[in-house]
Design a protein around this motif. Structure first.
Motif, short mmCIF file in Angstrom:
data_model
loop_
_atom_site.label_atom_id
_atom_site.label_comp_id
_atom_site.label_asym_id
_atom_site.label_seq_id
_atom_site.Cartn_x
_atom_site.Cartn_y
_atom_site.Cartn_z
N ARG A 204 99.89 66.98 54.19
CA ARG A 204 99.14 67.24 55.35
C ARG A 204 97.74 67.42 54.96
NH1 ARG A 204 101.17 68.93 60.93
NH2 ARG A 204 99.44 67.49 61.59
N GLY B 49 95.44 67.95 61.15
CA GLY B 49 96.06 69.13 61.38
C GLY B 49 94.94 70.39 61.40
N ALA C 248 98.63 61.43 68.43
CA ALA C 248 97.95 62.43 67.95
C ALA C 248 97.08 61.91 67.06
CB ALA C 248 98.43 63.60 67.07
N PHE D 258 107.57 67.54 66.89
CA PHE D 258 106.30 67.15 66.12
C PHE D 258 106.44 65.62 66.03
CE2 PHE D 258 104.57 65.76 61.92
CZ PHE D 258 103.35 65.91 61.85
N ASN E 42 100.31 69.46 65.93
CA ASN E 42 99.32 68.06 66.03
C ASN E 42 98.21 68.16 66.83
OD1 ASN E 42 102.52 67.29 66.96
ND2 ASN E 42 101.65 65.71 65.82
N ALA F 196 103.55 62.65 67.47
CA ALA F 196 102.69 62.04 66.37
C ALA F 196 101.92 60.81 66.82
CB ALA F 196 103.16 62.22 64.89
#
Length: 478
Positions: free
Chosen positions: A439, A427, A423, A416, A338, A420
């Motif tokens: 992602r 990434g 964040a 994760f 993250n 998240a």
């Protein structure tokens, strides 16, 4: 050999005539390996043991023309193709199952121009090769923190480490690179030659061709820096991490302090009773004068009551190898990462909660302190867009027994997902695993459309897809 089976990018099965393989091998300086060769298994092995793939051919390139021949061969026969530099990427993209692996490990030279403060580094070189050669002149460029990482993959994904707060990312110090594009042409890429490709190479991964060497800007660093570790008991994690976060906001650019939550390895300066217990480790490097580093880092000893510390003047090149034993090749690895622009108390609590259930002695969560010079480059200046990341968390699942695969991966995913909501949503492509293709668009944000257009221009058939793939614009809209 009469024929050889291989896979196309669409996973169709095709045949190569033995005469075609022999003719190809004659063009490659280091030769070509098949499964019948005694060196084949070593040549296909990569850092992450969960990536166990068997390419049809491995081309051991020694010069630019070898790479050109390999790219043309793959394109002509529609072979799935991968490129191996250090072979260190978590997703194992260096090796193409059933395809052609272009192996650059024979292109490992490092040439230092001390007067001009620049370096020419072969695409097969490792960080340790580069660091040792540059430090012989008291010079360095920002790289990662594990000396066995490949320079090529690190650079193409962005690259950050102990020097990034002072001197920017690895890509911010890239001056130019020869690139073999999908048509087999060798392009000289820099700010003045193919500037669009130069923009794309700085963070766009291996999507646009095969870089055969890199030219970097160098800076005066070391040879001694103030560096080391401060270790705190896990019971103080909440207070220590909050103090570290607050301290980070005003730290000088020369100082980088990271946070690692893991079970204590048997470090010689730690009491034996602590080995194997959960701890908070603060590794740090100050890349300026040693006395200034001592003063700047002194507060890290007052975030709580440390178990022990090992801080002092340290050869920079040696500290770059300090974590190698914890990241040795051959382990099974799965990461989740993250980016954070800030770390709230709630975000830190999720990190601490995840570290209370570490599934094994090699697993850890590290949070890298960034910002500084890295964040003072405009997001549109390079393909890498995550300039707002003042911290990057990497949930590092590492283990040895395949029976633990599901358990360790579940822990990493849970950590994760818990973090998240705090964040940025983007990434770092060098930390993305093989199952995180969704992602990629978020990782490039507003730069993604431009990258797709360049992919369409330079690799319309998506020959270079064994990476965190950016699809060509036309294919994406089809």
């Amino acid at each position: 050999m009469t024929s050889l089976t291989y896979l196309t990018p669409d996973k169709d099965v095709r045949q190569l005539r033995g005469t075609d393989v022999d003719a190809f091998a004659a063009q490659i300086g280091g030769g070509v390996l098949t499964a019948a060769d005694p060196d084949y298994d070593e040549a296909r092995r990569v850092w992450n043991a969960t990536a166990d793939r068997r390419p049809a051919l491995i081309a051991r390139c020694l010069r630019d023309s070898d790479v050109q021949a390999a790219v043309r061969f793959a394109a002509h026969h529609r072979m799935l193709v991968s490129v191996r530099g250090g072979g260190h990427h978590i997703a194992g993209n260096a090796v193409a199952e059933g395809g052609l692996t272009i192996d650059l490990r024979g292109m490992r030279s490092v040439a230092i121009d001390a007067a001009g403060r620049s370096a020419r580094v072969g695409a097969g070189a490792l960080l340790g090769d580069f660091d040792r050669a540059a430090q012989a002149h008291g010079l360095a460029t920002p790289l990662g923190i594990n000396s066995t990482t490949g320079v090529a993959g690190l650079t193409l994904g962005g690259g950050f480490g102990w020097l990034s707060r002072r001197y920017g990312m690895t890509i911010d110090n890239l001056l130019g690179a020869p690139l073999v594009t999908a048509d087999g042409a060798l392009q000289e890429v820099s700010a003045t030659s193919q500037p669009d490709l130069f923009w794309a190479l700085r963070g766009g991964g291996g999507n646009f061709g095969v870089v055969t060497s890199f030219e970097f800007r160098l800076h005066a660093v070391g040879p001694e820096v103030y560096a080391g570790l401060v270790v705190y008991p896990f019971a103080q994690a909440r207070a220590v991490l909050r103090a570290w976060r607050d301290f980070s906001a005003g730290a000088p650019d020369e100082l980088s302090v990271w946070a690692v939550l893991r079970k204590a390895p048997p470090l010689p300066f730690l009491p034996a009773a602590v080995h194997g217990t959960e701890v908070v480790i603060l590794p740090l490097v100050h890349c300026g004068a040693v006395d200034a580093g001592m003063r700047a880092a002194a507060p890290t000893l007052r975030f709580g009551d440390p178990i022990a510390s090992a801080l002092g003047p340290t050869p920079y090149a040696a500290f770059q190898t300090a974590f190698d034993p914890l990241l040795a090749a051959g382990g099974r690895n799965y990461w989740k990462s993250n980016n954070f622009d800030a770390l709230s108390d709630a975000a830190l609590d999720t990190v601490i909660d995840a570290a209370t259930s570490l599934p094994g002695p090699e697993c850890e969560i590290f949070v890298a302190q960034l910002g500084g010079g890295m964040g003072r480059v405009a997001p549109s200046a390079t393909a890498f867009v995550g300039r707002d990341a003042n911290f990057i968390m990497n949930v590092h699942g590492r283990w040895s027994d395949s029976r633990d695969d599901a358990r360790v991966r579940a822990w990493a995913r849970a950590a994760f997902e818990a973090a998240a909501p705090h964040a940025t949503g983007s990434g770092y492509v060098n930390f993305l695993t093989e199952d995180e293709g969704e992602r990629v668009r978020a990782a490039y944000g507003a730069n993604y459309a431009r990258l797709q257009a360049l992919k369409q221009r330079f690799d319309p058939d998506n020959l270079f897809r064994m990476n965190l793939n950016i699809t060509p614009a036309r294919r994406a809209s089809a």
